[in-house]
Design a protein around this motif. Sequence first.
Motif, short mmCIF file in Angstrom:
data_model
loop_
_atom_site.label_atom_id
_atom_site.label_comp_id
_atom_site.label_asym_id
_atom_site.label_seq_id
_atom_site.Cartn_x
_atom_site.Cartn_y
_atom_site.Cartn_z
N ASP A 1 67.71 8.36 8.54
CA ASP A 1 66.46 8.52 7.80
C ASP A 1 65.52 9.45 8.55
O ASP A 1 64.89 10.33 7.96
CB ASP A 1 65.77 7.17 7.60
CG ASP A 1 66.57 6.21 6.75
OD1 ASP A 1 67.50 6.66 6.07
OD2 ASP A 1 66.27 5.01 6.80
N TRP A 2 65.41 9.25 9.84
CA TRP A 2 64.53 10.06 10.68
C TRP A 2 64.99 11.52 10.65
O TRP A 2 64.19 12.43 10.45
CB TRP A 2 64.53 9.51 12.10
CG TRP A 2 63.79 10.38 13.07
CD1 TRP A 2 62.44 10.36 13.32
CD2 TRP A 2 64.35 11.39 13.92
NE1 TRP A 2 62.13 11.31 14.26
CE2 TRP A 2 63.29 11.96 14.65
CE3 TRP A 2 65.63 11.88 14.12
CZ2 TRP A 2 63.46 12.97 15.58
CZ3 TRP A 2 65.81 12.90 15.04
CH2 TRP A 2 64.74 13.43 15.76
N GLY B 1 64.29 13.26 7.32
CA GLY B 1 62.88 13.63 7.25
C GLY B 1 62.58 14.88 8.06
O GLY B 1 61.81 15.75 7.65
N LYS B 2 63.21 14.99 9.23
CA LYS B 2 63.01 16.17 10.08
C LYS B 2 63.57 17.43 9.42
O LYS B 2 62.96 18.50 9.49
CB LYS B 2 63.66 15.98 11.45
CG LYS B 2 62.95 14.99 12.33
CD LYS B 2 61.63 15.56 12.77
CE LYS B 2 60.97 14.66 13.78
NZ LYS B 2 59.60 15.04 14.05
N SER C 1 55.06 13.25 10.05
CA SER C 1 56.30 12.68 10.63
C SER C 1 56.97 11.70 9.66
O SER C 1 57.15 10.53 9.97
CB SER C 1 55.99 11.99 11.96
OG SER C 1 55.47 12.90 12.88
N ARG D 1 59.60 9.67 7.15
CA ARG D 1 60.97 9.13 7.20
C ARG D 1 61.38 8.78 5.79
O ARG D 1 60.77 7.91 5.16
CB ARG D 1 61.02 7.91 8.11
CG ARG D 1 62.45 7.56 8.47
CD ARG D 1 62.51 6.42 9.46
NE ARG D 1 62.92 5.26 8.72
CZ ARG D 1 62.54 4.02 8.97
NH1 ARG D 1 61.70 3.78 9.94
NH2 ARG D 1 62.97 3.03 8.25
N THR E 1 63.32 6.84 3.30
CA THR E 1 63.99 5.54 3.40
C THR E 1 64.88 5.24 2.21
O THR E 1 65.76 4.38 2.30
CB THR E 1 62.96 4.41 3.58
OG1 THR E 1 62.04 4.43 2.48
CG2 THR E 1 62.21 4.56 4.89
N CYS F 1 59.32 7.45 0.97
CA CYS F 1 59.23 7.90 2.35
C CYS F 1 58.17 7.07 3.06
O CYS F 1 57.24 6.55 2.43
CB CYS F 1 58.99 9.40 2.46
SG CYS F 1 57.32 9.96 2.28
N LYS G 1 54.28 6.42 9.29
CA LYS G 1 53.85 5.46 10.32
C LYS G 1 52.37 5.68 10.61
O LYS G 1 51.92 6.82 10.75
CB LYS G 1 54.65 5.64 11.61
CG LYS G 1 56.10 5.26 11.48
CD LYS G 1 56.23 3.78 11.34
CE LYS G 1 57.44 3.26 12.06
NZ LYS G 1 57.46 1.81 12.05
N ASP H 1 51.22 1.09 8.24
CA ASP H 1 52.21 2.07 7.81
C ASP H 1 52.14 2.15 6.29
O ASP H 1 51.78 1.18 5.62
CB ASP H 1 53.62 1.65 8.22
CG ASP H 1 53.83 1.61 9.73
OD1 ASP H 1 52.97 2.11 10.48
OD2 ASP H 1 54.87 1.07 10.15
#
Length: 139
Positions: A3-4, A7-8, A21, A23, A25, A34, A37, A92
Amino acid sequence: MGDWLFGKVISRRAPYFGTISPRITNVRPGMCECLIKKRRGVENHIGTVHVIAIANGLEMAMGTMAEASIPKHLRWIPKGMTLDYTAKAGSDIRCVAEVDQSAWQPGDMPVTVTAYDVNDTVVVKGTINLWISEKPKKS
């Protein structure tokens, strides 16, 4: 990690999304979620998640959903966004974009977007309007 990393990759293609930033999901045709955080970089002066960061997350969810959903012969571009701020965003934030798969037709198409805190309280809700058109024929 998947997931991370996803997103990147999206943030690299559209660098502005990297400011939150994100993610991803959950993504499937007609829906994307998404996560943003809560951290200092997305907070406002009262310590909650800034609504512009949330709008950014909602736009990312919508764009990812659109790319996963749109029929191959169509293309999309955002036309506008209307948001209502309904509660403080003190945790979050989960950003969700949803549209019925049958809505993918040329013309205006509204996409429902909603942001939730960790208690599933709606903190932002609204619509992102897309313009859907046929892809040009290749010569």
